[in-house]
Design an enzyme around this catalytic site. Structure first.
Site, short mmCIF file in Angstrom:
data_model
loop_
_atom_site.label_atom_id
_atom_site.label_comp_id
_atom_site.label_asym_id
_atom_site.label_seq_id
_atom_site.Cartn_x
_atom_site.Cartn_y
_atom_site.Cartn_z
N ASP A 197 5.28 -2.18 3.60
CA ASP A 197 3.95 -0.77 3.37
C ASP A 197 2.93 -0.63 4.29
OD1 ASP A 197 5.73 -1.26 1.06
OD2 ASP A 197 3.98 -1.49 -0.64
N ASP A 198 2.30 0.48 3.94
CA ASP A 198 1.31 0.95 4.70
C ASP A 198 1.38 1.21 6.23
OD1 ASP A 198 0.35 -0.01 2.30
OD2 ASP A 198 -1.40 -1.26 2.69
N HIS B 250 3.80 -6.26 4.61
CA HIS B 250 3.15 -5.22 5.31
C HIS B 250 3.33 -5.03 6.85
CE1 HIS B 250 1.32 -5.78 1.25
NE2 HIS B 250 0.79 -4.39 1.41
N HIS C 224 4.75 5.98 0.71
CA HIS C 224 3.80 4.96 -0.14
C HIS C 224 2.69 6.29 -0.29
CE1 HIS C 224 1.92 1.24 -1.22
NE2 HIS C 224 1.17 1.25 -0.15
N HIS D 68 -2.89 6.73 0.43
CA HIS D 68 -3.12 5.48 -0.40
C HIS D 68 -3.94 5.40 -1.57
CE1 HIS D 68 -2.58 1.01 -0.80
NE2 HIS D 68 -1.68 1.07 -0.16
ZN ZN Z 1 -0.01 -0.35 -0.06
#
Ligand code: ZN
Length: 448
Positions: A258-259, A399, A308, A312
């Site tokens: 993620d991210d 991540h 995602h 965020h």
């Molecule tokens: Zn995240």
């Protein structure tokens, strides 16, 4: 546009001349009159009847207008009024697209009060057969109207934002809801599908009619192919698809990152082939312009790209419109860069509920193993968390922002491939496990 008295007078004269002209030349043409102007003692009437090639269609539209006209005349004929004249006006516009044509009739009547009463009616029909059609004829399948309604909701909000108009959420919701009546007036323009919302459908009367144009690139899953006009399609990156047969007897793990993308993503991509591995990235839309090349590279290699969201944010705290914006802006950017959108969503913090699922219309992928890599920032610890919780069908959260996360993932892959595990993307895992994603469900792992 406001016309001066002189301008109005001029138009009246033009209309009178046109009427006379039509009368002279239409004498033998059965009995369809194209224009009618009446100046009675207490009302004025001005009608343009739709002049279309198909005479059966023309007749039906004329009957509609005449019914309205009779209603009007019956209402006002007994009313005495010295101060003003009652009015009835019918106009229409025609547009065509391939074998179909549409006529949009607007009737304005003034029977006292503060303003005109406006009535809109659109007819869609096959030019050759005269068969009448509605929106469903142009839509791809049963779910298309629902999708069109979501898109319209987005573009309507966009329209209000861009024009600094105060929004009435209740009206917008009701006026864009997925029923055919809300989508009675639309035309196929060069740059997209134009939808007309009549006064008071999505905004107070004073705003008048509102038109939005949805670009064809957004309508590929909604309209039938023949109604999608050419638009600037971005170059399409082809994803490398793997032969999944070698993975059939393996225990499967989906590593998800993620991210990102970030500078660390490339280190992971550099090493995936060593373990015959592919992974899933839940990217942030806000980072894509900066890491465009990384995105293209990972997509091309056959990794799965999921969303995602754009920035965020906690979706629980956002308005419906902002939720859609977070998802749509990301998909628009993905499409611009790779030529493909994604149908996978990992909501920030895993925050999701039924309403958000309906608004976003994506498949929700959560996780059942959280490595807490952001907390430990220690490759050994990350690797041990993966190894310790490894099981067939696992979806593991990481991540790709930290080198320790990438190193930890690589260590775990080294170890687990020797123990009969294979690292696949969410899409590959679904294919191997015969999973069809259901948009109302949240997936924590994939089991057979
Ligand atoms: Zn995240």
């Amino acid at each position: 546009m406001r016309l001066s008295i002189k301008g109005k007078e001029f138009i009246c004269w033009v209309v009178v001349i046109v009427v006379l002209f039509c009368r002279v030349f239409k004498n033998n043409d059965n009995n369809i009159v194209n224009h009618e102007i009446v100046e009675a003692s207490n009302y004025n009437l001005k009608i343009d009847y739709p002049d279309v090639k198909n005479k059966t269609v023309a007749k039906i539209m004329k009957e509609y207008i005449d019914t309205k006209k009779d209603e009007f005349v019956n209402t006002v004929k007994t009313l005495e009024n010295e101060e003003f004249k009652y009015e009835f006006q019918a106009t229409y516009s025609l547009s065509s697209s391939g074998k179909t044509e549409s006529v949009h009739i607007i009737i304005y009547s003034f029977i006292g009060g503060n303003h005109y009463i406006r009535e809109d009616k659109s007819y869609y029909y096959n030019v050759n057969t005269g068969e009448f059609l509605d929106l469903t004829y142009f839509l791809k399948d049963a779910s298309s109207l629902e999708e069109l309604s979501l898109l319209s909701y987005y573009y309507v909000n966009n329209y209000f934002d861009n024009n600094n108009i105060e929004k009435n959420e209740e009206l917008i919701k009701a006026g864009t809801k997925s029923n055919l009546e809300n989508y009675s007036h639309f035309i196929f323009k060069d740059n997209g599908l134009e939808i007309l919302f009549v006064p008071y459908q999505i905004a107070p009367w004073s705003e008048g009619e509102i038109k939005i144009t949805i670009p064809y690139s957004d309508l590929e899953d909604i309209l039938k192919k023949e109604y999608l006009k050419e638009s600037d399609t971005p170059k399409e990156i082809i994803a490398n698809k793997r032969d999944l047969n070698p993975f059939k007897d393996k225990k499967l793990i989906a590593l998800t990152f993620d991210d990102g993308p970030s500078n660390m993503t490339n280190k992971l991509l550099d090493n995936l082939d060593k373990y015959n591995a592919r992974v899933t990235f839940f990217i942030l839309g806000s980072r894509l312009n900066q890491y465009k090349d990384t995105l293209i590279r990972s997509y091309e290699m056959g990794n799965t790209i999921g969303s995602h969201t754009f920035s965020h944010l906690n979706l629980y705290k956002l308005s419906d419109y902002d939720i859609i914006k977070e998802v749509k802006n990301t998909n628009d950017l993905l499409k611009e860069i790779t030529g493909h959108e994604t149908s996978f969503l990992r909501p920030p913090y895993g925050n999701i509920n039924k309403e958000i699922k309906e608004l976003t219309n994506m498949s929700t992928i959560l996780w059942d193993v959280d490595t807490e890599d952001w907390k430990y920032k220690n490759a050994e610890k990350v690797a041990n968390n993966i190894i310790g919780h490894a099981h067939d069908g696992a979806i593991i959260l990481l991540h790709d922002l930290y080198e320790t996360s990438v190193d930890g993932a690589l260590l775990a892959m080294e170890r687990l491939t020797k123990e009969g595990y294979a690292f696949v993307t969410i899409e590959e895992m679904a294919e191997l496990k015969n999973t069809t994603f259901d948009k109302t469900t949240s997936y924590f792992s994939l089991t057979n």
